[in-house]
Design an enzyme around this catalytic site. Sequence first.
Site, PDB file in Angstrom:
ATOM      1  N   HIS A 262      -7.404  -1.520   6.616  1.00 37.94           N
ATOM      2  CA  HIS A 262      -7.639  -2.856   7.161  1.00 37.94           C
ATOM      3  C   HIS A 262      -8.322  -3.708   6.101  1.00 37.94           C
ATOM      4  O   HIS A 262      -9.275  -3.249   5.454  1.00 37.94           O
ATOM      5  CB  HIS A 262      -8.528  -2.764   8.406  1.00 37.94           C
ATOM      6  CG  HIS A 262      -8.812  -4.092   9.034  1.00 37.94           C
ATOM      7  ND1 HIS A 262      -7.866  -4.816   9.712  1.00 37.94           N
ATOM      8  CD2 HIS A 262      -9.955  -4.842   9.069  1.00 37.94           C
ATOM      9  CE1 HIS A 262      -8.392  -5.950  10.139  1.00 37.94           C
ATOM     10  NE2 HIS A 262      -9.663  -5.989   9.769  1.00 37.94           N
TER      11      HIS A 262
ATOM     12  N   ARG B 195       2.301  -3.328  14.496  1.00 35.06           N
ATOM     13  CA  ARG B 195       2.443  -3.048  15.917  1.00 35.06           C
ATOM     14  C   ARG B 195       1.103  -2.573  16.458  1.00 35.06           C
ATOM     15  O   ARG B 195       0.428  -1.745  15.829  1.00 35.06           O
ATOM     16  CB  ARG B 195       3.499  -1.950  16.185  1.00 35.06           C
ATOM     17  CG  ARG B 195       4.871  -2.243  15.628  1.00 35.06           C
ATOM     18  CD  ARG B 195       5.521  -3.435  16.277  1.00 35.06           C
ATOM     19  NE  ARG B 195       5.728  -3.254  17.709  1.00 35.06           N
ATOM     20  CZ  ARG B 195       6.130  -4.214  18.534  1.00 35.06           C
ATOM     21  NH1 ARG B 195       6.322  -5.429  18.080  1.00 35.06           N
ATOM     22  NH2 ARG B 195       6.318  -3.966  19.810  1.00 35.06           N
TER      23      ARG B 195
ATOM     24  N   ASN C 178       0.823  -1.215   0.000  1.00 36.71           N
ATOM     25  CA  ASN C 178       0.000   0.000   0.000  1.00 36.71           C
ATOM     26  C   ASN C 178       0.852   1.258   0.000  1.00 36.71           C
ATOM     27  O   ASN C 178       0.428   2.301  -0.504  1.00 36.71           O
ATOM     28  CB  ASN C 178      -0.950  -0.015   1.195  1.00 36.71           C
ATOM     29  CG  ASN C 178      -2.218  -0.795   0.905  1.00 36.71           C
ATOM     30  OD1 ASN C 178      -2.970  -0.459   0.009  1.00 36.71           O
ATOM     31  ND2 ASN C 178      -2.444  -1.858   1.672  1.00 36.71           N
TER      32      ASN C 178
ATOM     33  N   LEU D 242      -0.780  -0.242  18.708  1.00 32.00           N
ATOM     34  CA  LEU D 242      -0.403   1.046  19.268  1.00 32.00           C
ATOM     35  C   LEU D 242      -1.008   1.265  20.646  1.00 32.00           C
ATOM     36  O   LEU D 242      -2.115   0.823  20.945  1.00 32.00           O
ATOM     37  CB  LEU D 242      -0.834   2.173  18.330  1.00 32.00           C
ATOM     38  CG  LEU D 242      -0.270   2.112  16.906  1.00 32.00           C
ATOM     39  CD1 LEU D 242      -0.752   3.309  16.106  1.00 32.00           C
ATOM     40  CD2 LEU D 242       1.258   2.054  16.906  1.00 32.00           C
TER      41      LEU D 242
END
Length: 215
Positions: free
Chosen positions: A112, A94, A16, A96
């Site tokens: 997503h 990760r 992306n 957050l």
Amino acid sequence: MSRKKTAILISGRGSNMGALISAAMSPDYPAEIALVLSNRPDAKGLERAAELGIATAVVDHKDHAGDREAFEKSVDAVLKDHKIDLVALAGFMRILTPYLVNAWAGRMINIHPALLPSFKGLATHERALQEGVKLHGATVHYVSAEMDDGPIIMQGAVPVLDNDTPDTLAARVLDVEHQIYPKALSMVASGKAKVSGARVTGSGNTNETETLIWP
């Protein structure tokens, strides 16, 4: 036109990321990709960004083992050093903490591979097939404290075919991701994306915020 300096955060090849960089090459695109940052020094996307003349940085999460907030403070410091306006997460693996989410509230977006609020988390394509849904897709949203949550900016959908496997479905959804992420970043950078409670609206153009369906 003043372009918003945007950082892309990646952990891997940055598929992306490539779509966002390509869109931003247009001089009338409202965002400038000013930095690509990864939590992994071996992320393939770093090489690609460097080849295109984009600044890169690494904040290795392993250097902050057991202290996620310390890791995020280091990330935040790099973003500020580069005078970043917006952050786009693109395969940044990760979870957050509230520290970074709050520091960049309203200025950090994520993509997503599912039609949120359905199928948050991992293995979205497998789960979509198991549930027997007829439409699957991708969502660009503002980042909030809850994982895969936050006001939805744009969605793109594909029909689920009878012979689909997780891999074939994932490939078609990825094509959708590459379409909607640049559009959504453009809306945010230009100020067209307006947050009203849990909703995001455009500047009077309903076609910009509706779900896009690919055959």
